[in-house]
Design an enzyme around this catalytic site. Structure first.
Site, PDB file in Angstrom:
ATOM      1  N   GLU A  38      35.852  38.577  45.730  1.00  0.00           N
ATOM      2  CA  GLU A  38      36.555  39.180  46.977  1.00  0.00           C
ATOM      3  C   GLU A  38      35.849  39.782  48.121  1.00  0.00           C
ATOM      4  OE1 GLU A  38      40.088  39.287  47.141  1.00  0.00           O
ATOM      5  OE2 GLU A  38      40.003  37.984  45.228  1.00  0.00           O
ATOM      6  N   ASP A  47      42.946  48.779  38.026  1.00  0.00           N
ATOM      7  CA  ASP A  47      41.774  48.011  37.340  1.00  0.00           C
ATOM      8  C   ASP A  47      40.876  49.013  36.798  1.00  0.00           C
ATOM      9  OD1 ASP A  47      40.031  46.121  36.741  1.00  0.00           O
ATOM     10  OD2 ASP A  47      38.799  46.430  38.713  1.00  0.00           O
ATOM     11  N   LYS A  54      26.108  44.357  45.590  1.00  0.00           N
ATOM     12  CA  LYS A  54      26.811  43.622  44.626  1.00  0.00           C
ATOM     13  C   LYS A  54      27.691  42.645  45.378  1.00  0.00           C
ATOM     14  CE  LYS A  54      30.515  44.652  41.134  1.00  0.00           C
ATOM     15  NZ  LYS A  54      31.169  45.583  40.544  1.00  0.00           N
ATOM     16  N   GLN A  55      28.022  41.373  44.932  1.00  0.00           N
ATOM     17  CA  GLN A  55      28.823  40.677  45.392  1.00  0.00           C
ATOM     18  C   GLN A  55      29.793  39.943  44.338  1.00  0.00           C
ATOM     19  OE1 GLN A  55      27.098  38.043  48.268  1.00  0.00           O
ATOM     20  NE2 GLN A  55      28.434  35.966  47.840  1.00  0.00           N
TER      21      GLN A  55
END
Length: 224
Positions: free
Chosen positions: A12, A125, A8-9
């Site tokens: 941040e 979050d 995952k990218q």
């Protein structure tokens, strides 16, 4: 990094999956912000990593399941932590769960959040993508709720804070996330809030701040 693959990218940072000391692990790496002064960026990144690690450790100490921390590397801007193979996000689970299971997971989310807030941990979050259900027997089987355990993840915006306002915002973020993700959000969130109030006896001010934030949000929606 040898034996780790990028899974995952985001804006941040990046997340890698692999084995660390023979254990299934993920590495969370924070990007260097080129537009910021280097010393300032290093300082802010170190403080954010410290806050994330502290929140995870605090949650574990009060009985909330989170990933185990294996290594915090400030120089490489990385946190090495536990990866759960036999897991499903609450988002996925709710999409196919029975009404009974939805009621039970709603209650458990409320209890976990109440425990966090009563110990001054603000997640920052809260979404159903940042809540996992793991199979206690390490099987990819999520059909028996008693075989599942809830795990909170992604504490990248978390902090230790006693402010009722911040806790109220935490509740509001969760409500908005549910409304934008689940068609039955209006069934889920009241159950979460009921469970939260039952488990967090001194939450009156937090609930008032939540109502204030919610009212401001609705006003902005109507105006905008």
């Amino acid at each position: 990094m040898e034996n780790f693959e990028l899974i995952k990218q985001g804006a941040e940072g990046r997340i890698f999956k692999g084995l660390y000391l023979g254990k299934p692990s993920i590495i969370k790496e924070r990007f260097e912000k080129k537009y910021r002064h280097r010393e300032l960026d290093n300082h802010l990144t170190k403080e954010r990593i410290k806050a994330e690690s502290k929140a995870i450790t605090k949650c574990r100490s009060i009985g909330i399941r989170t990933p185990s921390l294996y290594l915090v590397d400030f120089n490489r801007r990385m946190i090495f932590m536990e990866y759960f193979e036999a897991s499903i996000t609450a988002k996925e689970f709710i999409c196919t769960a029975s009404n009974e299971f939805i009621e039970r997971i709603s209650e458990d989310i409320g209890i976990a959040l109440a425990k966090m807030h009563s110990n001054n941990v603000v997640h920052g979050d809260l979404t159903t993508s940042n809540i996992l259900l793991i199979n206690k027997h390490n099987k990819m089987d999520f059909n028996k709720y008693e075989d599942l355990e809830m795990v909170l993840i992604d504490f990248g915006l978390a902090h230790i804070e006693s402010s009722a306002e911040d806790k109220g915002v935490d509740l509001y973020v969760l409500e908005r996330a549910l409304l934008s993700t689940h068609s039955i959000a209006e069934q889920i969130f009241p159950n979460i809030l009921k469970s939260y109030k039952n488990a967090y006896k001194n939450c009156k001010e937090v609930i008032q701040k939540f109502e204030d934030v919610r009212a401001r949000g609705r006003k902005r929606t109507m105006v905008g």
